[in-house]
Enzyme design. Structure first.
Site, PDB file in Angstrom:
ATOM      1  N   LYS A 249      -8.451  58.441 116.498  1.00 24.25           N
ATOM      2  CA  LYS A 249      -8.630  57.096 117.054  1.00 24.25           C
ATOM      3  C   LYS A 249      -7.568  56.936 118.134  1.00 24.25           C
ATOM      4  O   LYS A 249      -6.378  56.800 117.844  1.00 24.25           O
ATOM      5  CB  LYS A 249      -8.452  56.018 115.981  1.00 24.25           C
ATOM      6  CG  LYS A 249      -8.736  54.640 116.572  1.00 24.25           C
ATOM      7  CD  LYS A 249      -7.997  53.527 115.873  1.00 24.25           C
ATOM      8  CE  LYS A 249      -8.091  52.235 116.686  1.00 24.25           C
ATOM      9  NZ  LYS A 249      -7.308  52.276 117.936  1.00 24.25           N
TER      10      LYS A 249
ATOM     11  N   GLU B 233       5.353  60.816 114.105  1.00 24.58           N
ATOM     12  CA  GLU B 233       6.274  60.871 115.243  1.00 24.58           C
ATOM     13  C   GLU B 233       6.454  59.419 115.661  1.00 24.58           C
ATOM     14  O   GLU B 233       5.583  58.824 116.288  1.00 24.58           O
ATOM     15  CB  GLU B 233       5.667  61.738 116.345  1.00 24.58           C
ATOM     16  CG  GLU B 233       6.681  62.169 117.361  1.00 24.58           C
ATOM     17  CD  GLU B 233       6.464  61.503 118.691  1.00 24.58           C
ATOM     18  OE1 GLU B 233       7.210  60.525 118.955  1.00 24.58           O
ATOM     19  OE2 GLU B 233       5.574  61.927 119.445  1.00 24.58           O
TER      20      GLU B 233
ATOM     21  N   CYS C 261       8.845  57.716 123.674  1.00 24.42           N
ATOM     22  CA  CYS C 261       9.691  57.640 122.470  1.00 24.42           C
ATOM     23  C   CYS C 261      10.995  58.407 122.670  1.00 24.42           C
ATOM     24  O   CYS C 261      11.956  58.182 121.945  1.00 24.42           O
ATOM     25  CB  CYS C 261       8.966  58.229 121.274  1.00 24.42           C
ATOM     26  SG  CYS C 261       7.427  57.409 120.957  1.00 24.42           S
TER      27      CYS C 261
ATOM     28  N   GLU D 290      13.899  49.689 120.598  1.00 25.22           N
ATOM     29  CA  GLU D 290      13.406  50.559 121.669  1.00 25.22           C
ATOM     30  C   GLU D 290      13.046  49.679 122.861  1.00 25.22           C
ATOM     31  O   GLU D 290      12.197  48.790 122.738  1.00 25.22           O
ATOM     32  CB  GLU D 290      12.132  51.249 121.180  1.00 25.22           C
ATOM     33  CG  GLU D 290      12.271  52.722 121.011  1.00 25.22           C
ATOM     34  CD  GLU D 290      10.958  53.383 120.618  1.00 25.22           C
ATOM     35  OE1 GLU D 290      10.175  52.808 119.855  1.00 25.22           O
ATOM     36  OE2 GLU D 290      10.748  54.507 121.098  1.00 25.22           O
TER      37      GLU D 290
HETATM   38  C1  SIN Z   1       6.289  60.330 123.131  1.00 29.23           C
HETATM   39  O1  SIN Z   1       6.767  59.473 123.815  1.00 29.23           O
HETATM   40  O2  SIN Z   1       5.902  60.060 122.001  1.00 29.23           O
HETATM   41  C2  SIN Z   1       6.092  61.759 123.580  1.00 29.23           C
HETATM   42  C3  SIN Z   1       6.919  62.152 124.708  1.00 29.23           C
HETATM   43  C4  SIN Z   1       6.874  63.631 125.015  1.00 29.23           C
HETATM   44  O3  SIN Z   1       6.038  64.384 124.512  1.00 29.23           O
HETATM   45  O4  SIN Z   1       7.718  64.051 125.782  1.00 29.23           O
END
Ligand code: SIN
Length: 485
Positions: free
Chosen positions: A179, A255, A289, A386
């Protein structure tokens, strides 16, 4: 959208069992750069998700039984098609997500690189033989695909986050249902079209588009036919989904969010640190992230460092991702802009100092000026949450021990970065940082040969590298007895 060379890459229905499925209603996909509706996409229901899981379940035995070399060939064909259509896929990605076209095309190549990597790894799923305790026995370990894999993926990398999960799953012999984020479904659907053209068999790769994240998430995390669940997204949602997976004891990889420190020691090469920081902080307008969230600079160099950083930020061009030479596109939506603004203004109210940026281009615009703020401390929300936006927030530290303590003072543990030219310090700090990935004199750590993933509340499981298949494989031990007769 008229600019797509291959118009049939624009798909608007969910995809399972090798077929496209409309829904009773559709939802709009909006271009964050101008608010235009790009497409109306099937708003599929939980029943559709169950059908997609059924398709993946049906396809599993056949896909798992295929020789690894055949799965590898099909993945390579899919990878080649992604690269052949890189321009169209990049444009689609920019239109729905906002990142500059060059970055979007880079993401297509990045996603494709995981397909190539796992196509190769598919052929290297080795087992073991173990010396048995008794002479009439032999112990053998084999690895088998876990089964149907379900995934929920985010809007910040609409192609690559799917590619690196699906490539590993398919290479291992699993089938896959994803999804994609409701904000960015078009890239996922274009991937399905190319999977179909590559000859990936019906039911092996399936996409469910929907605005009902809860209903689809419930199916993907609770259906017994799903053996493994993989999620990239916020820590809050990840925790909830992991709880839901416990009911059927699924394998889970998460993640989740990060809060990356970027430490610059006084002995660092400052220009190299600025280059690394610009790449890490401003990639995708700060919406990754692994983007730097806190910039920790040793007290004695705060002034020259800030000056250089301000100069570099001043060179960034803010604009539509489809315009030439743009470095920073729009943020994904209004909530994202509000959050960035709120974090920044809280910090300013608590004594931080604004050097540039600090606002949207115009009221209601999703274009947020690249921003530099100094005098931040770890008590401010801008250092704890964040930011997910183009705000460089600088704080200072006195010595190595304080830098490490500040860097680790967070529940997150995804990526960290530091710059120093002292080899002893490089080892000490790298080992002391409680993070899954550490860039040492390096601001970009992501690539398919390396294990991507976090510790602490940033999640578990690894994507990419020789470790990336482990999450999709069960270890089975065979004990062969009675061999003396
Ligand atoms: C992410 O922001 O979750 C992935 C970033 C990346 O693969 O460098």
């Amino acid at each position: 959208m008229t600019k797509l060379t291959d118009q049939s890459l624009l798909k608007t229905a969910s995809y399972w069992q090798g077929e496209w499925h409309d829904a009773d209603s559709n939802f709009e996909v909006i271009n964050p750069a101008n608010g235009d509706v790009i497409a109306k996409v099937a708003d599929s229901t939980a029943t559709a998700a169950e059908k997609a899981v059924a398709a993946a379940d049906k396809a599993f035995a056949g896909w798992a039984a295929r020789p690894a070399s055949e799965r590898s060939e099909l993945l390579l064909r899919w990878q080649q098609l992604l690269l052949e259509h890189q321009d169209d896929l990049g444009l689609l990605l920019t239109l729905e997500q906002g990142k500059p076209l060059a970055e979007a095309k880079g993401e297509i190549a990045y996603g494709a690189s995981y397909m190539q990597w796992f196509a190769e790894e598919a052929k290297r799923v080795y087992g073991d033989t173990i010396p048995a305790k008794s002479g009439d026995q032999r112990i053998v370990v084999i690895k088998q695909p876990v089964g149907v894999v379900a995934a929920i993926t985010p809007w910040n990398f609409p192609n690559a986050m799917i590619a690196r999960k699906a490539a590993a799953a398919l290479a291992a012999g699993c089938t896959f249902v994803v999804k994609p984020a409701q904000l960015t479904p078009l890239s996922a659907l274009a991937m399905a079209e190319l999977a179909d053209r590559a000859g990936i068999p019906a039911g092996v790769f399936n996409v469910i588009t929907s605005t009902d994240a809860k209903a689809i998430g419930d199916v993907l995390t609770q259906d017994k036919r799903v053996a493994k669940f993989s999620f990239t997204g916020s820590t809050k949602i990840g925790k909830q989904l992991a709880k839901q997976c416990a009911g059927t004891v699924k394998r889970v990889s998460l993640e989740l969010g990060g809060n990356a420190p970027f430490i610059v020691f006084a002995d660092a090469d400052l220009d190299a640190a600025i280059d690394g920081l610009m790449a890490s902080k401003f990639r995708n307008a700060g919406q990754t992230c692994v983007c730097t969230n806190r910039i920790l600079v040793q007290q004695s160099i705060v002034e020259p460092f800030t000056e250089k950083l301000q100069q570099a930020i001043g060179k960034l061009k803010l604009g539509k991702g489809t315009d030439d030479n743009v470095d920073i596109g729009p943020l994904i939506n209004n909530d994202a802009c509000d959050k960035v603004d709120k974090l920044l203004h809280q910090a300013l109210a608590m004594g931080a100092k604004l050097h540039c940026g600090g606002k949207r281009q115009a009221t209601d615009s999703l274009f947020y000026f690249p921003t530099l703020v100094t005098g931040v401390n770890n008590d401010m929300a801008v250092a704890q949450d964040e930011i997910f936006g183009p705000v460089a927030a600088v704080q200072s530290f006195d010595d190595e021990a304080e830098a490490i303590a500040l860097a680790n003072a967070t529940d997150s543990g995804l990526a960290a970065y530091f710059y120093s030219r002292d080899i002893g310090r490089c080892w000490r700090v790298a080992e002391a940082l409680q993070y899954g990935m550490v860039g040492v004199n390096e601001g970009m750590v992501s690539n398919p040969t390396a294990p991507f993933g976090g510790v602490k509340q940033s999640g578990y499981g690894r994507e990419g590298s020789k470790y990336g298949l482990d999450d999709y494989l069960d270890v089975k031990y065979l004990c062969l007895g009675g061999l003396d007769k």
